[in-house]
Enzyme design. Structure first.
Site, PDB file in Angstrom:
ATOM      1  CB  THR A 285      42.212  32.232  -8.932  1.00  0.00           C
ATOM      2  OG1 THR A 285      43.270  31.300  -8.675  1.00  0.00           O
ATOM      3  CG2 THR A 285      41.193  32.174  -7.707  1.00  0.00           C
TER       4      THR A 285
ATOM      5  NE  ARG B 290      51.626  31.816 -14.899  1.00  0.00           N
ATOM      6  CZ  ARG B 290      50.740  32.803 -14.645  1.00  0.00           C
ATOM      7  NH1 ARG B 290      49.976  32.722 -13.648  1.00  0.00           N
ATOM      8  NH2 ARG B 290      50.218  33.561 -15.471  1.00  0.00           N
TER       9      ARG B 290
ATOM     10  CG  HIS C 117      51.098  28.402  -9.233  1.00  0.00           C
ATOM     11  ND1 HIS C 117      51.920  29.510  -9.596  1.00  0.00           N
ATOM     12  CD2 HIS C 117      50.217  28.932  -9.143  1.00  0.00           C
ATOM     13  CE1 HIS C 117      51.398  30.602  -9.226  1.00  0.00           C
ATOM     14  NE2 HIS C 117      50.105  30.566  -8.964  1.00  0.00           N
TER      15      HIS C 117
ATOM     16  N   GLY D 299      45.570  36.430 -20.121  1.00  0.00           N
ATOM     17  CA  GLY D 299      44.645  35.929 -18.894  1.00  0.00           C
ATOM     18  C   GLY D 299      43.288  36.559 -19.027  1.00  0.00           C
ATOM     19  NE  ARG D 300      44.146  41.568 -15.911  1.00  0.00           N
ATOM     20  CZ  ARG D 300      44.764  42.339 -15.431  1.00  0.00           C
ATOM     21  NH1 ARG D 300      44.264  43.114 -14.620  1.00  0.00           N
ATOM     22  NH2 ARG D 300      46.113  42.511 -15.862  1.00  0.00           N
TER      23      ARG D 300
ATOM     24  CG  ASN E  32      51.686  34.818  -9.367  1.00  0.00           C
ATOM     25  OD1 ASN E  32      52.422  35.565  -9.832  1.00  0.00           O
ATOM     26  ND2 ASN E  32      50.634  34.498 -10.139  1.00  0.00           N
TER      27      ASN E  32
ATOM     28  CG  ASN F  53      50.214  36.272  -2.901  1.00  0.00           C
ATOM     29  OD1 ASN F  53      49.145  36.866  -2.213  1.00  0.00           O
ATOM     30  ND2 ASN F  53      49.842  35.449  -4.012  1.00  0.00           N
TER      31      ASN F  53
ATOM     32  CE1 TYR G 221      48.951  31.976  -3.530  1.00  0.00           C
ATOM     33  CE2 TYR G 221      49.644  32.252  -5.879  1.00  0.00           C
ATOM     34  CZ  TYR G 221      48.792  32.404  -5.013  1.00  0.00           C
ATOM     35  OH  TYR G 221      47.888  33.476  -5.085  1.00  0.00           O
TER      36      TYR G 221
ATOM     37  CD  GLN H 171      49.132  27.667 -11.849  1.00  0.00           C
ATOM     38  OE1 GLN H 171      48.070  28.019 -11.061  1.00  0.00           O
ATOM     39  NE2 GLN H 171      49.953  28.424 -12.345  1.00  0.00           N
TER      40      GLN H 171
HETATM   41  C1  8OZ Z   1      44.031  35.687  -8.006  1.00  0.00           C
HETATM   42  C2  8OZ Z   1      43.453  35.152  -7.111  1.00  0.00           C
HETATM   43  C3  8OZ Z   1      43.675  34.106  -6.208  1.00  0.00           C
HETATM   44  C4  8OZ Z   1      44.769  33.284  -6.528  1.00  0.00           C
HETATM   45  C5  8OZ Z   1      47.812  33.468  -8.651  1.00  0.00           C
HETATM   46  C6  8OZ Z   1      46.407  31.659  -8.152  1.00  0.00           C
HETATM   47  O1  8OZ Z   1      48.279  34.700  -8.720  1.00  0.00           O
HETATM   48  C7  8OZ Z   1      46.422  32.912  -8.074  1.00  0.00           C
HETATM   49  C8  8OZ Z   1      45.513  33.713  -7.517  1.00  0.00           C
HETATM   50  C9  8OZ Z   1      45.128  34.936  -8.478  1.00  0.00           C
HETATM   51  O2  8OZ Z   1      48.809  32.647  -9.097  1.00  0.00           O
END
Ligand code: 8OZ
Length: 367
Positions: free
Chosen positions: A25, A229, A177, A324-325, A180, A237, A182, A97
């Protein structure tokens, strides 16, 4: 033995190598529309075997952060087209995604300033990002409302339409997705799902939404273009499941009967430690169970990998490794891994929001 630099066929996608750019993101799509700067950013990274885009909202309701892109309106599809075209011209492959944040949102971002939606009316103890005066500001997520049973088919339909929009925009496929914390992960896990209907309670019920989304997306665009994923134990979260091993065992046994391109696992805490205290998880047992049930999708691993760890993972049965990073700071990461570095250091201050600085200005090696 396979190396990160060997080609692989993943569903319908012939990848030149096994190094994947993880979804990241970056909050650089004002009004949820992809920009020309994003075209440059993704094209710069096209030497990855596969690019997975940043999480992309399937609907306005599915948005939870400022300036993240969407894939539900014509101008968004039009904005993604030059991205996929530029990546393909540079010899790469790219999937988008598909994202519904569920309760990880803020009324300011929702249609009509409504409450965000969730399996149950339980607020996530987490922050979201609102861009205020051009600067990312972290604010508490809003109190969500529980989705009515009658609303769920509409959400599944939004995933289907977004998958069709992805093909129209030129993507090679999609990643659902389901990680994480969501929406889909909120349904999967006991801490966020207290429903008493067909979508809550038992493992079978909590997995229902995910499996309906998978069925809709694969029906629309084919399993050979669909990845998923998952993050079995991430605390990201504010999600938690009381007993994740049997939950994910059920999910994977069900997925084994769908043809899919790949399964993507965040091992441990997203962006953090690979082992989460008090949340042990046996990924090898999960993979064994999936294969035993006939599952053939490529197995993608993610979280804190470097070349030695990636090489070990490939030797132990992973097919793909997502970084990622390192991809934020190293557009030519594959080349740098091949030659043992050097690696640019990512600058956290420019991860979320802003312009070209810390986005498209990380240098590639001289050829
Ligand atoms: C970092 C900041 C905002 C969203 C995720 C889509 O963790 C994100 C996300 C990551 O999957």
């Amino acid at each position: 033995m396979n190396s990160l630099f060997d080609p692989i066929q993943v569903g319908a996608m012939a990848l030149t190598n096994r190094t994947v750019m993880a979804p990241l993101t970056r909050n650089r799509a004002p009004g949820a529309v992809p920009t020309p700067l994003m075209v440059t950013y993704y094209a710069q990274r096209a030497s990855a075997g596969l690019l997975i885009t940043e999480a992309t909202a399937i609907s306005h309701q599915g948005q939870g952060y400022s300036d993240v892109p969407g894939l539900y309106a014509p101008e968004q599809i039009a904005g993604w087209k030059p991205v996929t075209q530029a990546v393909h011209e540079a010899g790469g492959k790219i999937v988008v995604q598909l994202w519904h944040v569920g309760r990880v949102s803020h009324t300011e971002l929702q249609p009509g300033q409504a409450a965000p939606v969730a399996p149950s009316a339980i607020r996530a103890n987490t922050k979201t990002v609102l861009i205020r005066d051009g600067a990312p500001t972290f604010v508490d997520t809003s109190e969500p409302r529980a989705l009515e049973l009658s609303e769920l088919p509409g959400i599944v339909q939004d995933y289907r339409l977004a998958a069709l929009a992805a093909v129209e925009a030129g993507f090679d496929g999609v990643e659902i997705h389901a990680a994480n914390g969501y929406l889909i992960d909120q349904f999967l896990k006991t801490g966020s799902n207290q429903r008493s209907d067909a979508y809550g309670g038992s493992i079978e019920n909590r997995a229902r939404l995910l499996l309906e989304v998978v069925a809709a997306v694969t029906d629309a665009i084919g399993g050979a273009r669909t990845g998923i994923r998952l993050s079995p134990v991430t605390p990201a979260n504010d999600v938690v499941d009381a007993d994740p091993q049997p939950l994910f065992d059920h999910v994977l046994r069900q997925l084994a009967s769908h043809p899919l391109a790949y399964l993507h696992f965040i091992e441990g805490a997203t962006g953090g430690p690979r082992e989460v205290p008090d949340r042990p998880f046996d990924y090898a047992a999960l993979q064994q169970s999936y294969r035993a049930a006939g599952g053939r999708a490529a197995w993608m691993v993610n979280n804190g990998y470097d070349l030695p760890l990636a090489t070990t993972a490939l030797a132990e049965g992973a097919d793909l490794v997502a970084f990622g990073r390192p991809f934020i700071a190293n557009p030519d990461l594959v080349q740098r891994l091949r030659q043992g570095g050097p690696f640019n250091t990512p600058d956290r201050a420019t991860f979320y929001g802003g312009g070209a600085a810390g986005y498209t200005d990380y240098p590639a090696l001289a050829h």
